[in-house]
Design a protein around this motif. Structure first.
Motif, PDB file in Angstrom:
ATOM      1  N   LEU A 220      41.382   0.799  43.721  1.00 10.13           N
ATOM      2  CA  LEU A 220      41.042  -0.522  44.419  1.00 10.13           C
ATOM      3  C   LEU A 220      39.954  -0.644  45.333  1.00 10.13           C
ATOM      4  CD1 LEU A 220      44.601  -1.639  45.128  1.00 10.13           C
ATOM      5  CD2 LEU A 220      43.069  -2.902  44.027  1.00 10.13           C
ATOM      6  N   ALA A 221      39.819   0.469  46.174  1.00  8.74           N
ATOM      7  CA  ALA A 221      38.644   0.420  47.004  1.00  8.74           C
ATOM      8  C   ALA A 221      37.273   0.337  46.339  1.00  8.74           C
ATOM      9  CB  ALA A 221      38.641   1.738  47.877  1.00  8.74           C
ATOM     10  N   THR A 222      37.171   1.041  45.468  1.00  6.77           N
ATOM     11  CA  THR A 222      36.027   1.032  44.598  1.00  6.77           C
ATOM     12  C   THR A 222      35.590  -0.296  44.171  1.00  6.77           C
ATOM     13  OG1 THR A 222      36.326   3.430  43.828  1.00  6.77           O
ATOM     14  CG2 THR A 222      34.832   2.001  42.514  1.00  6.77           C
ATOM     15  N   SER A 223      36.424  -1.066  43.613  1.00  7.57           N
ATOM     16  CA  SER A 223      36.327  -2.518  43.006  1.00  7.57           C
ATOM     17  C   SER A 223      36.082  -3.321  44.398  1.00  7.57           C
ATOM     18  CB  SER A 223      37.515  -3.019  42.339  1.00  7.57           C
ATOM     19  OG  SER A 223      37.740  -2.157  40.964  1.00  7.57           O
ATOM     20  N   LEU A 224      36.865  -3.096  45.459  1.00 11.35           N
ATOM     21  CA  LEU A 224      36.761  -4.104  46.591  1.00 11.35           C
ATOM     22  C   LEU A 224      35.287  -3.785  47.164  1.00 11.35           C
ATOM     23  CD1 LEU A 224      40.189  -3.710  48.308  1.00 11.35           C
ATOM     24  CD2 LEU A 224      39.520  -5.489  46.419  1.00 11.35           C
ATOM     25  N   GLY A 225      34.945  -2.672  47.309  1.00 10.56           N
ATOM     26  CA  GLY A 225      33.571  -2.400  47.710  1.00 10.56           C
ATOM     27  C   GLY A 225      32.438  -2.877  46.751  1.00 10.56           C
ATOM     28  N   LEU A 226      32.379  -3.045  45.482  1.00  9.48           N
ATOM     29  CA  LEU A 226      31.548  -3.544  44.526  1.00  9.48           C
ATOM     30  C   LEU A 226      31.511  -5.042  44.893  1.00  9.48           C
ATOM     31  CD1 LEU A 226      32.221  -1.634  41.328  1.00  9.48           C
ATOM     32  CD2 LEU A 226      30.494  -1.495  42.527  1.00  9.48           C
ATOM     33  N   GLY A 227      32.849  -5.381  44.829  1.00 12.58           N
ATOM     34  CA  GLY A 227      32.919  -7.241  45.344  1.00 12.58           C
ATOM     35  C   GLY A 227      32.201  -7.583  46.511  1.00 12.58           C
ATOM     36  N   ALA A 228      32.419  -6.641  47.567  1.00  9.48           N
ATOM     37  CA  ALA A 228      31.887  -7.045  48.872  1.00  9.48           C
ATOM     38  C   ALA A 228      30.294  -6.962  48.620  1.00  9.48           C
ATOM     39  CB  ALA A 228      32.243  -6.152  49.836  1.00  9.48           C
ATOM     40  N   GLU A 229      30.038  -6.089  48.134  1.00 15.32           N
ATOM     41  CA  GLU A 229      28.247  -5.981  47.894  1.00 15.32           C
ATOM     42  C   GLU A 229      27.757  -7.198  47.076  1.00 15.32           C
ATOM     43  OE1 GLU A 229      26.000  -3.657  48.536  1.00 15.32           O
ATOM     44  OE2 GLU A 229      27.069  -1.754  48.769  1.00 15.32           O
ATOM     45  N   GLN A 230      28.591  -7.359  45.996  1.00 17.59           N
ATOM     46  CA  GLN A 230      28.095  -8.584  45.262  1.00 17.59           C
ATOM     47  C   GLN A 230      28.232 -10.062  46.159  1.00 17.59           C
ATOM     48  OE1 GLN A 230      29.880  -9.499  41.465  1.00 17.59           O
ATOM     49  NE2 GLN A 230      27.852 -10.080  40.444  1.00 17.59           N
ATOM     50  N   ALA A 231      29.273 -10.261  46.624  1.00 18.63           N
ATOM     51  CA  ALA A 231      29.641 -11.548  47.428  1.00 18.63           C
ATOM     52  C   ALA A 231      28.557 -11.529  48.512  1.00 18.63           C
ATOM     53  CB  ALA A 231      30.999 -11.525  47.981  1.00 18.63           C
ATOM     54  N   LEU A 232      28.374 -10.595  49.237  1.00 20.61           N
ATOM     55  CA  LEU A 232      27.398 -10.617  50.215  1.00 20.61           C
ATOM     56  C   LEU A 232      25.879 -11.042  49.770  1.00 20.61           C
ATOM     57  CD1 LEU A 232      26.835 -10.577  53.449  1.00 20.61           C
ATOM     58  CD2 LEU A 232      26.673  -8.006  53.215  1.00 20.61           C
ATOM     59  N   GLY A 233      25.525 -10.098  48.693  1.00 24.10           N
ATOM     60  CA  GLY A 233      24.065 -10.048  48.029  1.00 24.10           C
ATOM     61  C   GLY A 233      24.013 -11.548  47.575  1.00 24.10           C
ATOM     62  N   GLY A 234      25.034 -12.336  47.220  1.00 24.89           N
ATOM     63  CA  GLY A 234      24.881 -13.784  46.726  1.00 24.89           C
ATOM     64  C   GLY A 234      24.899 -14.515  47.994  1.00 24.89           C
ATOM     65  N   LEU A 235      25.538 -14.439  48.958  1.00 27.44           N
ATOM     66  CA  LEU A 235      25.452 -15.202  50.175  1.00 27.44           C
ATOM     67  C   LEU A 235      23.939 -15.059  50.892  1.00 27.44           C
ATOM     68  CD1 LEU A 235      28.952 -14.358  51.629  1.00 27.44           C
ATOM     69  CD2 LEU A 235      27.919 -16.578  50.993  1.00 27.44           C
ATOM     70  N   ASN A 236      23.388 -13.808  50.825  1.00 23.10           N
ATOM     71  CA  ASN A 236      22.059 -13.567  51.207  1.00 23.10           C
ATOM     72  C   ASN A 236      20.908 -14.455  50.133  1.00 23.10           C
ATOM     73  OD1 ASN A 236      19.537 -11.591  50.373  1.00 23.10           O
ATOM     74  ND2 ASN A 236      19.885 -11.643  52.610  1.00 23.10           N
ATOM     75  N   HIS A 237      21.350 -14.455  48.812  1.00 25.03           N
ATOM     76  CA  HIS A 237      20.573 -14.889  47.988  1.00 25.03           C
ATOM     77  C   HIS A 237      20.409 -16.427  48.112  1.00 25.03           C
ATOM     78  CE1 HIS A 237      17.937 -14.765  44.265  1.00 25.03           C
ATOM     79  NE2 HIS A 237      18.694 -15.794  43.849  1.00 25.03           N
ATOM     80  N   LEU A 238      21.538 -17.053  48.393  1.00 24.20           N
ATOM     81  CA  LEU A 238      21.645 -18.505  48.257  1.00 24.20           C
ATOM     82  C   LEU A 238      21.365 -19.023  49.602  1.00 24.20           C
ATOM     83  CD1 LEU A 238      22.515 -20.355  45.919  1.00 24.20           C
ATOM     84  CD2 LEU A 238      24.755 -20.524  46.805  1.00 24.20           C
ATOM     85  N   PHE A 239      22.064 -18.237  50.750  1.00 15.85           N
ATOM     86  CA  PHE A 239      21.993 -18.954  52.192  1.00 15.85           C
ATOM     87  C   PHE A 239      21.055 -18.068  53.368  1.00 15.85           C
ATOM     88  CE2 PHE A 239      25.971 -19.906  50.261  1.00 15.85           C
ATOM     89  CZ  PHE A 239      25.877 -21.490  50.241  1.00 15.85           C
ATOM     90  N   GLY A 240      20.620 -16.898  52.594  1.00 16.01           N
ATOM     91  CA  GLY A 240      20.011 -15.982  53.778  1.00 16.01           C
ATOM     92  C   GLY A 240      20.690 -15.029  55.001  1.00 16.01           C
ATOM     93  N   VAL A 241      21.991 -14.941  54.469  1.00 16.18           N
ATOM     94  CA  VAL A 241      22.954 -14.350  55.039  1.00 16.18           C
ATOM     95  C   VAL A 241      22.558 -12.743  55.148  1.00 16.18           C
ATOM     96  CG1 VAL A 241      25.281 -13.390  55.630  1.00 16.18           C
ATOM     97  CG2 VAL A 241      24.941 -15.409  54.838  1.00 16.18           C
ATOM     98  N   PRO A 242      22.249 -12.006  56.345  1.00 20.05           N
ATOM     99  CA  PRO A 242      21.733 -10.585  56.180  1.00 20.05           C
ATOM    100  C   PRO A 242      22.657  -9.666  55.720  1.00 20.05           C
ATOM    101  CG  PRO A 242      22.330 -11.327  58.408  1.00 20.05           C
ATOM    102  CD  PRO A 242      22.363 -12.638  57.647  1.00 20.05           C
ATOM    103  N   VAL A 243      21.930  -8.727  54.952  1.00 19.17           N
ATOM    104  CA  VAL A 243      22.785  -7.757  53.996  1.00 19.17           C
ATOM    105  C   VAL A 243      22.849  -6.598  55.195  1.00 19.17           C
ATOM    106  CG1 VAL A 243      23.091  -6.299  52.235  1.00 19.17           C
ATOM    107  CG2 VAL A 243      22.163  -8.580  51.967  1.00 19.17           C
ATOM    108  N   THR A 244      23.681  -6.290  56.021  1.00 22.71           N
ATOM    109  CA  THR A 244      23.983  -5.443  56.871  1.00 22.71           C
ATOM    110  C   THR A 244      25.344  -4.657  56.596  1.00 22.71           C
ATOM    111  OG1 THR A 244      24.672  -6.630  58.560  1.00 22.71           O
ATOM    112  CG2 THR A 244      22.211  -6.410  58.387  1.00 22.71           C
TER     113      THR A 244
END
Length: 514
Positions: A220-244
C-alpha cells in the motif's frame, strides 16, 4: 488469542509484532535517511536478479490454477453455501474490486509505461560482453515503429492483465471459501487449515498473518507514494505548487485525513461510495480523452492491442531462456512482487464483498473483466501518448518526468486544464480508497479475523500507512517504495503457492460433501 485493552480488541501476538516492527522501520527510515537510501538502492536489484524465477514461475502458476478452477466441477461451488445471495450488485462489486485493485497504478503508469516500452523496443537490442543491456521486452523491434508499438502495448497489458488479477483471485477466493463455507475467521492463516491443521492457530499461523500485514502495508505504501508523487506533480504542473519533500508530506497527511473519515464511516457508507465515485470519475476522464484524442485510433487500437497481447504472452511470461533480462527483472519481477504484496489487502477486501458468487463466476469476473477494463484504459491513455510520439515526435512527452507524463499528454488536447484537474482529483480519490480499504483489511488480520473490531484500530492502521509512505519517500524515494514492495512480496510468493494447494484440498472436500 485476542486481547482487549484500552477499548481495543487485537490478536496477540500478530498485532504487537506487526505494529512494533513497522514502527521501528519508520523510525529507521526517518532517522537514518542516508543509510536507508543505500539499503533500498541495493535491495531491489539484489532480489530481482537472484529470485526473478520465483516471481515469474509463481505468476504463471496462479493464472493456470485459476483457469483450471473455471473448467472443473469446483466452479459450481457457491461462496457462502448453496442458498447464499450476493451482498452487492454487479455494479457495486466491480467498482469496489477495481478501485481497490490497481486504481492508482493505472493512472500513474497508463501513459508512462507504454512510452517506456516503445522507446526501448524501437531502439533495438544492445549488448555488452555478450549480455543484453537494453530494456526492450522480448526480441525488441529495432527501427520498426508499428512493431514497437504493438510490443509496447502487449508488454503493458501483460503487466496489468491476467497475471496480477490471478494473484488477487487466488487470495480472495481462498479467504472467501474458508470463511464463508468453512466458518473460519476471515484471516490469512485460516486458508492453510487443510495443510497445518490445529497448528494453524499457533506459530505457523502467527507468521503467516504477520507476513500478510507486512506485505499489505508496504504494498500500500508503494502505491500511496506513487499517488502522492503524481498528485503533487499535477498540482505543480497546473497551479505551480512547489514539489518539495515538505509538500509531499503535507499531501500524504491531508489525504490520510480524508481516508480516516471514510474508515470511520465503514465499508458500506465510506469505502463503497468512494469506490463508486472513483469509477464515475475514471469513466469521465476516459470518455473525455476518447472524444478529444485520436478517437478512431483508440477504437481500432484496442483490438490490435489485445491481439498483440495474446501473440506475445508466451514470450513475455516465459521463465527460462530469456535474454531480455533487464525487462524481466526490472519491470515484470517488480510488478509481480508488487501485486503479490498487495494480494492480502486486495484479496481480503474482495473476499468480504463476494459472498454469494460461484467459484466460476468469481474467477471469471475477477480475472477477465478487470483485464479488459485495464486494456481499455491503457489503450486510451497509452495509445494516445504513442500516437503523439509517432506523429510529431512528442519530445516534451518523452522528456517529462514519470509523475507528470499524463498531464503533458493532456496539453495537446482541447480542455487540457479540465482533463488535468479531473486527473488530479482521480489520483487523490484513488489514494483515499486504497488507504481506507487497506486499513479495514489490516485491522481484520490483526484482530484475528474479526470484521467489526473497534474503530480506533482502523484509525491506527490508517495513520500508520501514511507514516510509512512518508518514511519511504523521505528515506529513498521511488526506489525505496519499489524495494519495500519486492522485499515483502518475495516471501509471500511462496506463501501464495502453498495457498493454491490448500484451496484445492478444501474445494475437493467440499465437492465430496465432507
Amino acid at each position: 488469542m485476542n486481547v482487549q485493552f484500552m477499548g481495543l480488541d487485537v490478536h496477540n501476538p500478530v498485532f504487537a509484532v506487526s505494529a512494533a516492527t513497522i514502527l521501528a522501520f519508520v523510525f529507521f527510515s526517518l532517522v537514518f535517511k542516508e543509510q536507508a537510501g543505500e539499503f533500498f538502492g541495493w535491495l531491489r536489484p539484489a532480489l530481482t536478479s537472484k529470485f526473478d524465477w520465483v516471481f515469474m514461475l509463481s505468476g504463471n502458476i496462479f493464472v493456470l490454477f485459476s483457469l483450471l478452477l473455471v473448467v472443473t466441477p469446483y466452479g459450481k461451488i457457491r461462496l457462502g453455501g448453496d442458498d447464499a445471495k450476493p451482498d452487492y450488485s454487479y455494479a457495486g462489486w466491480f467498482a469496489m474490486l477495481f478501485a481497490a485493485g490497481m486504481g492508482i497504478g493505472l493512472v500513474f503508469w497508463g501513459v508512462a509505461e507504454p512510452i517506456s516500452h516503445y522507446g526501448a523496443a524501437l531502439g533495438g537490442i544492445a549488448e555488452a560482453e555478450g549480455v543484453r543491456t537494453d530494456w526492450a521486452p522480448a526480441g525488441a523491434a529495432a527501427g520498426d515503429p508499428a512493431a514497437a508499438r504493438d510490443l509496447a502495448m502487449a508488454a503493458t497489458i501483460f503487466h496489468w492483465g491476467l497475471h496480477p488479477w490471478a494473484v488477487y483471485a487466488v487470495v480472495a477466493l481462498s479467504l472467501a471459501f474458508f470463511s464463508f463455507n468453512r466458518g473460519l475467521p476471515l484471516t490469512m492463516r485460516s486458508v492453510f487449515y487443510p495443510i497445518f491443521g490445529k497448528y494453524t492457530w499457533g506459530i505457523p499461523g502467527h507468521i503467516i498473518d504477520v507476513l500478510a500485514v507486512f506485505a499489505t502495508i508496504f504494498g500500500l505504501a508503494t502505491s500511496l507514494g506513487l499517488g502522492a508523487e503524481q498528485a503533487l506533480g499535477g498540482l505543480n504542473h497546473l497551479f505551480g505548487v512547489p514539489v518539495t519533500d515538505g509538500m509531499k508530506v503535507l499531501l500524504i497527511i491531508a489525504i490520510t485525513a480524508f481516508a480516516l473519515v471514510s474508515v470511520v464511516a465503514g465499508l458500506d457508507k465510506g469505502v463503497k461510495r468512494l469506490s463508486e465515485a472513483n469509477m464515475i470519475l475514471a469513466a469521465i476522464l476516459l470518455v473525455l480523452v476518447i472524444i478529444v484524442g485520436p478517437t478512431m485510433a483508440i477504437f481500432t487500437g484496442f483490438f490490435d492491442n489485445m491481439w498483440a497481447y495474446a501473440v506475445n504472452l508466451p514470450a513475455l511470461s516465459g521463465v527460462v531462456g530469456r535474454e531480455d533480462t533487464n525487462f524481466m527483472q526490472g519491470w515484470t519481477a517488480f510488478y509481480w512482487a508488487w501485486w503479490i504484496s498487495w494480494s492480502p489487502f486486495v484479496g481480503m477486501f474482495i473476499a468480504r464483498i463476494s459472498r454469494g458468487r460461484t467459484v466460476r463466476e468469481f474467477v471469471l469476473c475477477v480475472m477477465i473483466i478487470p483485464t479488459i477494463v485495464g486494456a481499455i484504459w491503457m489503450t486510451v491513455f497509452g495509445g494516445a501518448a504513442l500516437d503523439q510520439i509517432m506523429g510529431d515526435g512528442g519530445q516534451a512527452l518523452k522528456d517529462a518526468a514519470l509523475e507528470i507524463k499524463m498531464y503533458v499528454l493532456f496539453e495537446n488536447f482541447p480542455l487540457s486544464g479540465i482533463l488535468s484537474f479531473v486527473g488530479i482529483i482521480l489520483v487523490i480519490v484513488f489514494f483515499v480508497t486504497s488507504s481506507d480499504s487497506g486499513s479495514l483489511v489490516i485491522d481484520t488480520i490483526t484482530a484475528g479475523g474479526k470484521t467489526n473490531a473497534p474503530t480506533a484500530q482502523r484509525v491506527f492502521w490508517c495513520i500508520l500507512e501514511g507514516a510509512i509512505a512518508i518514511a519511504l519517500l523521505l528515506g529513498g524515494g521511488l526506489a525505496a517504495l519499489q524495494a519495500a514492495a519486492i522485499a515483502t512480496g518475495f516471501p509471500f510468493a511462496i506463501v501464495l503457492v502453498l495457498m493454491c494447494v490448500s484451496l484445492f484440498l478444501g474445494l475437493r472436500k467440499a465437492r465430496a460433501g465432507e
